[in-house]
Design a protein around this motif. Structure first.
Motif, mmCIF file in Angstrom:
data_model
loop_
_atom_site.group_PDB
_atom_site.id
_atom_site.type_symbol
_atom_site.label_atom_id
_atom_site.label_comp_id
_atom_site.label_asym_id
_atom_site.label_seq_id
_atom_site.Cartn_x
_atom_site.Cartn_y
_atom_site.Cartn_z
ATOM 1 N N LEU A 93 14.046 2.607 -15.264
ATOM 2 C CA LEU A 93 12.717 2.853 -14.699
ATOM 3 C C LEU A 93 12.478 2.045 -13.437
ATOM 4 N N THR A 94 12.966 0.804 -13.393
ATOM 5 C CA THR A 94 12.760 -0.002 -12.197
ATOM 6 C C THR A 94 13.674 0.416 -11.057
ATOM 7 N N ASP A 98 11.555 8.021 -13.634
ATOM 8 C CA ASP A 98 10.200 8.355 -14.080
ATOM 9 C C ASP A 98 10.065 8.411 -15.593
ATOM 10 N N ASP A 99 11.167 8.656 -16.297
ATOM 11 C CA ASP A 99 11.128 8.677 -17.753
ATOM 12 C C ASP A 99 12.548 8.465 -18.253
ATOM 13 N N THR A 121 3.392 14.083 -11.330
ATOM 14 C CA THR A 121 3.793 13.835 -9.947
ATOM 15 C C THR A 121 3.296 14.893 -8.982
ATOM 16 N N THR A 155 7.619 5.388 -8.562
ATOM 17 C CA THR A 155 6.883 4.699 -9.616
ATOM 18 C C THR A 155 5.833 3.766 -9.025
ATOM 19 N N ARG A 158 2.902 5.963 -8.050
ATOM 20 C CA ARG A 158 2.062 6.375 -9.168
ATOM 21 C C ARG A 158 1.207 5.213 -9.674
ATOM 22 N N VAL A 180 1.182 5.729 -16.248
ATOM 23 C CA VAL A 180 2.140 5.708 -15.139
ATOM 24 C C VAL A 180 3.524 6.115 -15.602
ATOM 25 N N TRP A 181 3.942 5.614 -16.765
ATOM 26 C CA TRP A 181 5.268 5.952 -17.290
ATOM 27 C C TRP A 181 5.201 7.015 -18.375
ATOM 28 N N TYR A 195 6.502 -4.227 -11.861
ATOM 29 C CA TYR A 195 6.093 -3.278 -10.826
ATOM 30 C C TYR A 195 4.835 -3.717 -10.088
#
Length: 225
Positions: A93-94, A98-99, A121, A155, A158, A180-181, A195
């Motif tokens: 994710l970092t 997105d998932d 998105t 990310t 978002r 967000v996630w 984040y």
């Protein structure tokens, strides 16, 4: 128009099965079996979303995602992997994902996540958000602070958007994770803190601070007091 989805997995049977299920849902799909092939398909197919296996024969899906982000290619990515450790999820994710879906998975779950990420998105009907001297143009996918362009990962974008939509409202870390996630980390909120720190360096670096920490609760976007 049909959303275009690129499915990347070196297990061809699995890639074909996922692509077929997504086509049945009305998506336009193609497959790739390596990181190199995936980058080539991004260029010629122009997907709206990538379903990306982490373990590929040439380099990892995480590296594919990082290369796309370095090229400012903001295509949503759903990682597929056989590894389900929290550290692996945060790494994916970092890196700009997105998932994160762990193998084995149900096609119904994956399709549901595809719909959620695409919906999350998609630009809103109002193309511009403004708070203080910070703005988001959702049609151009541009963020500006004091008129200067700020480069964000998907990310980060978002996260910033969620904070701006809820300006002056304290948001818990769990609320941020959910919106967000849209993924349950089992209570681990380290990715949110990570984040927020990324976002602060880019958005609040040389300007008045807009993103504030509420100890033991979460974060809020507001003007300094």
């Amino acid at each position: 128009m049909k959303a275009r989805i690129l499915v990347v997995d070196d297990e061809q049977n699995l890639a074909d099965l996922v692509a077929m299920a997504l086509r049945y849902e009305g998506f336009d799909t193609v497959t790739a079996a390596s990181g190199t092939a995936a980058l080539a398909r991004v260029a010629d197919f122009g997907p709206d979303l990538i379903v990306l296996d982490v373990m590929l024969p040439d380099f990892t899906g995480v590296e594919v995602c990082r290369r796309l982000r370095r090229q400012a290619v903001h295509i949503p990515v759903i990682f597929l992997t056989a590894r389900d450790a929290t550290e692996d999820k945060i790494t994916g994710l970092t890196s700009g994902g997105d998932d994160y879906v762990t193998k084995p998975f149900s096609l119904e779950e994956l399709i549901a996540r595809v719909h959620v990420v695409l919906r999350r998105t998609k630009p809103s009907d109002n193309p511009r958000l403004v708070f203080a001297d910070l703005s988001i143009d959702e049609e151009l996918y541009e963020v500006r602070r004091g008129g200067e362009l700020v480069e964000l990962t998907p990310t980060e974008y978002r996260l910033l958007r969620y904070l701006m939509v809820n300006a002056n409202r304290v948001l818990t870390k769990q609320q941020i994770l959910d919106h967000v996630w849209d993924y349950d980390f089992g209570g681990n909120d380290g990715v949110v803190q990570t984040y927020v720190s990324y976002l602060r360096r880019k958005v609040d670096g040389r300007e008045q601070q807009l993103i504030h920490t509420i100890p033991r609760v979460g974060y809020v976007m507001r003007l300094p007091r």
